[in-house]
Design an enzyme around this catalytic site. Structure first.
Site, PDB file in Angstrom:
ATOM      1  CG  ASP A   1     -54.782 -10.413 -47.432  1.00 50.00           C
ATOM      2  OD1 ASP A   1     -55.972 -10.522 -47.056  1.00 50.00           O
ATOM      3  OD2 ASP A   1     -53.820 -10.405 -46.640  1.00 50.00           O
TER       4      ASP A   1
ATOM      5  CE  LYS B   1     -43.534  -7.814 -44.287  1.00 51.58           C
ATOM      6  NZ  LYS B   1     -44.736  -7.734 -45.157  1.00 51.58           N
TER       7      LYS B   1
ATOM      8  N   GLY C   1     -42.861  -1.519 -36.564  1.00 51.27           N
ATOM      9  CA  GLY C   1     -43.953  -2.427 -36.205  1.00 51.27           C
ATOM     10  C   GLY C   1     -43.526  -3.862 -36.371  1.00 51.27           C
ATOM     11  NE  ARG C   2     -41.528  -6.482 -32.316  1.00 51.51           N
ATOM     12  CZ  ARG C   2     -40.379  -7.079 -31.994  1.00 51.51           C
ATOM     13  NH1 ARG C   2     -40.355  -8.379 -31.718  1.00 51.51           N
ATOM     14  NH2 ARG C   2     -39.252  -6.398 -31.933  1.00 51.51           N
ATOM     15  N   GLY C   3     -45.293  -8.070 -36.722  1.00 47.06           N
ATOM     16  CA  GLY C   3     -46.474  -8.898 -36.893  1.00 47.06           C
ATOM     17  C   GLY C   3     -46.084 -10.353 -36.891  1.00 47.06           C
TER      18      GLY C   3
END
Length: 272
Positions: free
Chosen positions: A131, A38, A16-18
């Site tokens: 968070d 990561k 995944g990527r963000g």
């Protein structure tokens, strides 16, 4: 990147990527284990604020070996880009599960117990997550919940004196008056940029649990919260606007959820 080396990691696939970077499934060729790697986004490699947040994620969680916290194995740098080597998990984050609708009550209760246990451990050494939200909670295929992403964590004085073998946390501070977090899950004191303690994490957890059980975010206003397995009063106390009215420790919340577990077992036994 697939099939290439990044430092001593063989990249196997992209997970995944963000906004902050990319997460790969990789093989640690030095230690012979599969990890989640990561890597910070290339465009952020020179951004001091993002680099600091990335460092904090590793520093805040690297000393925490707990079954309900994703383990950080190591941190390093590859081609000028910081990376974290993390425990590889099979399953999905809770926002993925929520997209399919509310979760079963027993699953929500299991998540509540796992996260409160994790918060007991982090708060005890002075780490506040800040968070907690469905995207930062992971449910493995065998039903274990893991807390992710300590990139916004805040380090305070620990709740009690630590022994000589306790993990060491690095002290970071944030700019005074800077709003940090994800708004729907933030306590009033967090929105006001006031000094926080572990009760703010407990508020966020209460919002998450209500959403997991109902598919909706809670609406403040004094209404009774009705959730299965007796979780309603516990969640209502977690999301009290006044932090003095909440559970004062993660342990208190965990013990309350354990009573819900006892009630569920008694109900199941009676049904038989």
């Amino acid at each position: 990147m697939i099939g290439k080396m990044a430092a001593h990691f063989l990249i196997l696939e992209e997970l995944g990527r963000g906004s902050m970077g990319i997460v790969f499934k990789a093989q640690d060729t030095l230690r012979g284990r599969i990890v989640a790697l990561k890597v910070i986004a290339e465009k952020l490699a020179d951004d001091p604020q993002m680099l600091r947040r990335f460092e904090l994620e590793g520093a805040a969680a690297s000393g925490l070996l707990h079954p309900n916290i994703c383990t950080v194995y190591e941190s390093g740098e590859w081609l000028g880009r910081p990376y974290l080597s993390l425990e590889y998990l099979n399953g999905h984050t809770l926002d993925h599960h929520l997209a399919q609708g509310p979760l079963p009550a027993a699953t929500v209760l299991n998540i509540a117990l796992g996260v409160t246990r994790a918060l007991e451990a982090t708060h005890a050494i002075g780490v506040i997550h800040r968070d907690l939200k469905p995207a930062n909670l992971f449910l493995t295929n065998d039903g274990q919940v893991k807390v992710l992403d300590f990139g916004l964590a805040k380090v305070r004085m620990p709740e009690r004196p630590l022994g000589p073998d306790a993990p060491t946390a690095i002290m970071y501070t944030t700019s005074r008056g800077l709003l940090i977090g994800t708004l729907p899950y933030m306590s009033l004191e967090q929105v006001r940029c006031e000094q926080l303690d572990g009760r703010s994490d407990l508020y966020s957890l209460g919002v998450v649990l209500y959403e997991l059980a109902t598919g909706d975010l809670p609406v403040q206003g004094g209404h009774m919260i009705e959730l299965p397995l007796g979780m309603g009063p516990v969640v209502a106390k977690l999301i009290a606007v006044d932090r003095a009215a909440r559970y004062q420790t993660a342990r208190g919340a965990r013990e309350a959820f354990e009573e819900c577990t006892s009630g569920r077992k008694a109900f199941e036994h009676h049904a038989l």
